[in-house]
Design an enzyme around this catalytic site. Structure first.
Site, PDB file in Angstrom:
ATOM      1  N   GLY A   1       0.898  -1.115   0.101  1.00  0.00           N
ATOM      2  CA  GLY A   1      -0.010   0.025  -0.008  1.00  0.00           C
ATOM      3  C   GLY A   1       0.737   1.350  -0.230  1.00  0.00           C
ATOM      4  CB  SER A   2       1.603   3.815  -2.249  1.00  0.00           C
ATOM      5  OG  SER A   2       0.335   3.995  -3.190  1.00  0.00           O
ATOM      6  N   GLY A   3      -0.373   4.517   0.650  1.00  0.00           N
ATOM      7  CA  GLY A   3      -1.314   5.549   1.408  1.00  0.00           C
ATOM      8  C   GLY A   3      -0.377   6.000   2.464  1.00  0.00           C
ATOM      9  CG  PHE A   4      -2.097   9.240   4.842  1.00  0.00           C
ATOM     10  CD1 PHE A   4      -1.480  10.302   4.909  1.00  0.00           C
ATOM     11  CD2 PHE A   4      -3.275   9.215   4.364  1.00  0.00           C
ATOM     12  CE1 PHE A   4      -1.717  11.458   4.275  1.00  0.00           C
ATOM     13  CE2 PHE A   4      -4.022  10.477   4.173  1.00  0.00           C
ATOM     14  CZ  PHE A   4      -3.097  11.561   4.086  1.00  0.00           C
ATOM     15  N   GLY A   5      -0.476   5.095   5.647  1.00  0.00           N
ATOM     16  CA  GLY A   5      -0.042   4.022   6.319  1.00  0.00           C
ATOM     17  C   GLY A   5       1.213   3.399   5.838  1.00  0.00           C
TER      18      GLY A   5
ATOM     19  CB  VAL B   1      -1.213  -7.577  -2.927  1.00  0.00           C
ATOM     20  CG1 VAL B   1      -0.889  -9.173  -2.091  1.00  0.00           C
ATOM     21  CG2 VAL B   1       0.216  -6.977  -2.706  1.00  0.00           C
TER      22      VAL B   1
ATOM     23  CD  GLU C   1     -14.288  17.879   3.888  1.00  0.00           C
ATOM     24  OE1 GLU C   1     -13.228  18.256   4.591  1.00  0.00           O
ATOM     25  OE2 GLU C   1     -13.843  16.891   2.892  1.00  0.00           O
TER      26      GLU C   1
ATOM     27  CG  ASP D   1      -8.792   3.520   6.563  1.00  0.00           C
ATOM     28  OD1 ASP D   1      -8.250   4.149   7.683  1.00  0.00           O
ATOM     29  OD2 ASP D   1      -9.006   4.203   5.607  1.00  0.00           O
TER      30      ASP D   1
ATOM     31  CD  GLN E   1      -1.964  12.496  13.031  1.00  0.00           C
ATOM     32  OE1 GLN E   1      -1.394  11.603  13.825  1.00  0.00           O
ATOM     33  NE2 GLN E   1      -1.374  13.419  12.242  1.00  0.00           N
TER      34      GLN E   1
END
Length: 510
Positions: A17-21, A85, A180, A319, A331
């Site tokens: 994964g290349s998100g925040f985590g 994956v 939003e 997540d 966060q």
């Protein structure tokens, strides 16, 4: 099949994964004596909290989605692999990924799984055809095309009924993302597009925010929720609470109110922001780890050190992890990935898994922007809104944007948009709008063919002849719908579906 080298003198860490985590996990191993392989099915690090601004013409894709390879270019111990994956072998410690027709098997000593979540329709996946999620760049570009295309089609509409349907925008879910999006669609109609059409007045657009529960921004509390609701209503957004979405089709939404009344909203453009479910890799890990479970949303119930049972070298963060008290925010992913990286480095220094201290989440707060110059913010017991909260929101999102160039360009774009009427990213193509429906039509069952043909602007029975051809944008938009986001769960549970337990958002915390 290609195989990554298995003989290496250093500890091998695979990050999925290349998100925040995923990104923060890899970056925090920069100075560690390890070799890191980051595997992702996308080539970019997507800053999801600002994805809605791409959809509404404020920011370009480049500002919120830098190439992962460029972000990690100076980190010499990282290799980036593009691929989806398909298998995690916990016995052989390998990860299999696939790109086009090539499968790559990568060995690991430690594994960080940070594949995030996707939209949930609570068992009604057919809704995705007409109200898809906004989890990817493609989703945002499609939504931009549908919003702008709806106005263009309304300009050419031959009946008031069609014009009204095209100028009605429905957002399902009143969490941060829904709030939003509703606010930005309203501002786009009232400010940016004012005076640009001859046959219609964009300010006549109807923006409806549907929420199955009884409050806007429920997790942020009654005070901030009411403040956000009042601001939206002052902008002309119709906020409808206790409104459960039971069906969605090409032409509108069916809603069931709290008193049992069933009603219909005619709308060509719908946005889904009402729920999330975990990546399928969560279920795979649970099935292959004896004793590990998943919650109703498919998140992995991890151990106190964020690992799965029997595998102290396999960490699940972001997540995809289910930890009491940890919301589905950026966060949570950042702190979880940082913790996992620290445990890996401690293990290199001789620390045993039994000596690890449990992961502790520090809640830095949450916030949501409602419109230009207006946001709501919650930090501990402190709750405030308005212009000061909006400035705090701007500063926080700039801080987490990757790259100085992105921050500078974003500031310029924000200044132009919020101080004036124009928006710098108003391009939309027919392919952005039609690609999803065309692909769905190719794979549709016969019983769905006619409805999809209508969404594509083709007469029933002529679906095959239209797939892959140029379909008029106005015809398609007259019958089709739009896009969504699911970063934060709201309480919209369609009839027949089961509501996941934890709701989440990809918004950074304060």
């Amino acid at each position: 099949m290609s195989t990554q080298p298995v003989e290496t003198p250093r500890h091998r860490v695979v990050v999925i994964g290349s998100g925040f985590g995923g990104l923060f996990g890899a970056k925090h191993l920069k100075r560690a004596d390890v070799d890191v392989t980051l595997i992702s099915k996308t080539s970019t690090h997507l800053f999801q909290p600002l994805l809605y601004q791409v959809a509404t013409g404020i920011l370009s894709v480049g500002e919120i989605a830098p190439a992962t390879r460029l972000v990690l270019r100076k980190q010499k111990n990282v290799q980036v692999l593009l691929g989806d994956v398909t298998d995690i072998d916990l016995e052989r410690n390998t990860v299999s990924s696939r790109l086009l027709n090539q499968t790559t098997r990568t060995s690991f000593d430690s594994l960080i799984v940070a594949t995030g979540a996707q939209q949930s329709y609570f068992g009604n996946d057919r809704f995705a055809t007409y109200a898809p999620g906004m989890k990817t760049i493609d989703d945002a570009l499609e939504l931009r095309g549908r919003i702008l295309g709806a106005f263009e089609s309304a300009e050419l509409a031959t009946s008031q009924e069609m014009r009204d349907r095209l100028l009605t925008f429905v957002v399902v879910g009143a969490g941060p993302t829904g709030v939003e999006l509703a606010g930005q669609i309203a501002e786009l109609a009232d400010r940016t597009l004012e005076g640009t059409f001859k046959n219609i007045d964009p300010r006549d657009a109807r923006v409806i925010l549907l929420e199955g529960a009884g409050a806007v921004l429920g997790p942020m509390g009654e005070k901030l929720g009411n403040k956000a609701r009042r601001r939206l209503e002052n902008m002309g957004v119709e906020v409808q609470l206790n409104a459960m979405v039971t069906d969605i089709d090409a032409n509108g939404v069916t809603v069931k109110d709290k008193d049992g009344t069933v009603r219909r909203i005619e709308s060509s453009c719908k946005v889904w922001s009402a729920g999330v479910q975990a990546s399928p890799l969560g279920k795979m890990l649970a099935e292959r780890s004896d004793g590990t479970e998943t919650d109703r949303a498919g998140r992995v119930v991890v151990e106190p050190d964020l690992t799965i049972k029997g595998h102290p070298n396999v960490f699940v963060v972001g997540d995809l992890m289910s930890v009491p008290g940890v919301p589905g925010q950026a966060q949570g992913a950042i702190q979880g990935a940082t913790y996992a990286a620290k445990q890996i480095k401690a293990g290199l220094n001789g620390q045993q898994p039994t000596e690890r201290k449990p992961f502790k989440y520090f809640n830095k707060g949450s916030m949501a922007t409602v419109s230009r110059f207006s946001a709501v913010c919650q930090v501990g017991k402190l709750e405030f809104g308005g212009f000061i909260a909006w400035l705090a929101w701007l500063a926080l999102h700039l801080y987490y944007l990757i790259g100085y160039r992105s921050r500078i360009v974003t500031v310029i774009q924000w200044f132009v948009t919020f101080s004036g009427r124009s928006r710098g990213q108003m391009a939309a193509t027919e392919q952005w709008v039609m690609a999803r429906l065309a692909l769905e039509a190719v794979n549709a069952d016969e019983e769905d063919a006619d409805e999809l043909a209508a969404a594509l602007g083709a007469p029933p029975g002529e679906r095959q002849g239209h797939v892959g051809s140029q379909v008029p944008l106005d015809a398609a938009l007259a019958e089709s719908t739009t896009t969504e986001d699911v970063r934060d769960g709201s309480a919209n549970e369609p009839a027949g579906g089961e509501r996941p337990g934890k709701q989440e958002s990809s918004h950074p915390a304060v």
